[in-house]
Design an enzyme around this catalytic site. Sequence first.
Site, PDB file in Angstrom:
ATOM      1  N   ILE A 140       0.817  -1.211   0.000  1.00  0.00           N
ATOM      2  CA  ILE A 140       0.000   0.000   0.000  1.00  0.00           C
ATOM      3  C   ILE A 140       0.854   1.267   0.000  1.00  0.00           C
ATOM      4  CG2 ILE A 140      -0.308   0.191   2.509  1.00  0.00           C
ATOM      5  CD1 ILE A 140      -3.288   0.943   1.836  1.00  0.00           C
ATOM      6  N   ASN A 191      -3.104   2.441  15.073  1.00  0.00           N
ATOM      7  CA  ASN A 191      -3.567   2.174  16.427  1.00  0.00           C
ATOM      8  C   ASN A 191      -4.001   3.520  17.009  1.00  0.00           C
ATOM      9  OD1 ASN A 191      -1.315   3.428  17.909  1.00  0.00           O
ATOM     10  ND2 ASN A 191      -0.109   1.698  17.149  1.00  0.00           N
ATOM     11  N   GLY A 234       2.778  -3.769  11.271  1.00  0.00           N
ATOM     12  CA  GLY A 234       1.957  -3.992  10.089  1.00  0.00           C
ATOM     13  C   GLY A 234       1.906  -2.795   9.155  1.00  0.00           C
ATOM     14  N   VAL A 235       0.720  -2.513   8.636  1.00  0.00           N
ATOM     15  CA  VAL A 235       0.512  -1.393   7.715  1.00  0.00           C
ATOM     16  C   VAL A 235       0.928  -0.079   8.368  1.00  0.00           C
ATOM     17  CG1 VAL A 235      -1.271  -0.043   6.525  1.00  0.00           C
ATOM     18  CG2 VAL A 235      -1.329  -2.525   6.406  1.00  0.00           C
ATOM     19  N   ASP A 236       0.556   0.094   9.617  1.00  0.00           N
ATOM     20  CA  ASP A 236       0.875   1.327  10.346  1.00  0.00           C
ATOM     21  C   ASP A 236       2.381   1.581  10.369  1.00  0.00           C
ATOM     22  OD1 ASP A 236       0.417   3.594  11.930  1.00  0.00           O
ATOM     23  OD2 ASP A 236       0.139   2.446  13.772  1.00  0.00           O
ATOM     24  N   GLY A 276      -5.472  -8.012  10.338  1.00  0.00           N
ATOM     25  CA  GLY A 276      -4.157  -8.506  10.761  1.00  0.00           C
ATOM     26  C   GLY A 276      -4.172  -8.872  12.231  1.00  0.00           C
ATOM     27  N   TYR A 325      -5.614  -7.563  14.595  1.00  0.00           N
ATOM     28  CA  TYR A 325      -6.915  -7.431  15.259  1.00  0.00           C
ATOM     29  C   TYR A 325      -7.833  -8.614  14.949  1.00  0.00           C
ATOM     30  CZ  TYR A 325      -5.755  -2.647  16.700  1.00  0.00           C
ATOM     31  OH  TYR A 325      -5.187  -1.534  17.281  1.00  0.00           O
TER      32      TYR A 325
END
Length: 169
Positions: A10, A23, A31-33, A123, A125
Amino acid sequence: MRVELVTGDITASQVDAIVNAANSSLLGGGGVDGAIHRRGGPAILEECRALRASRYGRGLPVGQAVATTAGRLPARWVIHTVGPVYSADEDRSPLLRSCYTASLAVASDLGARSIAFPLISSGVYRWPKDDAVLQALTVLRESSLDVVRLVLFDSPTREAAERVYRGLP
């Protein structure tokens, strides 16, 4: 407008806005964050800290969204949203759909015409992927933006997303 289902990173998306599955602290994570903060650079974290010092002292609530610069990312903005943790005992689907709805509203307010989303909450979560896709597509199919892209991490997730998409009315 149609939703594009793509496999990939992404952070490489050539769109106006990239959505971050953040978060609540807004200060980066895994992860993505983590990937968005690493590739986007310190400008994103700086704006997130300013948001924490002003409007979001206790963090960004689940289901809401807020924008920052995209730093070194190819997008203009990052829209941060906090997904719910999956629960088999409580229906949190409205909160998950709210992540997509709120992000689209922020994108529209910014004047964005294209946006890329991760599969929020799927993910760490633990949201079941098929249902996460269903919740996402329920909202994204109604968007007025020119390009709405759901960026999926791997081929099995994309195949699941295509199967769910084909099954929608």
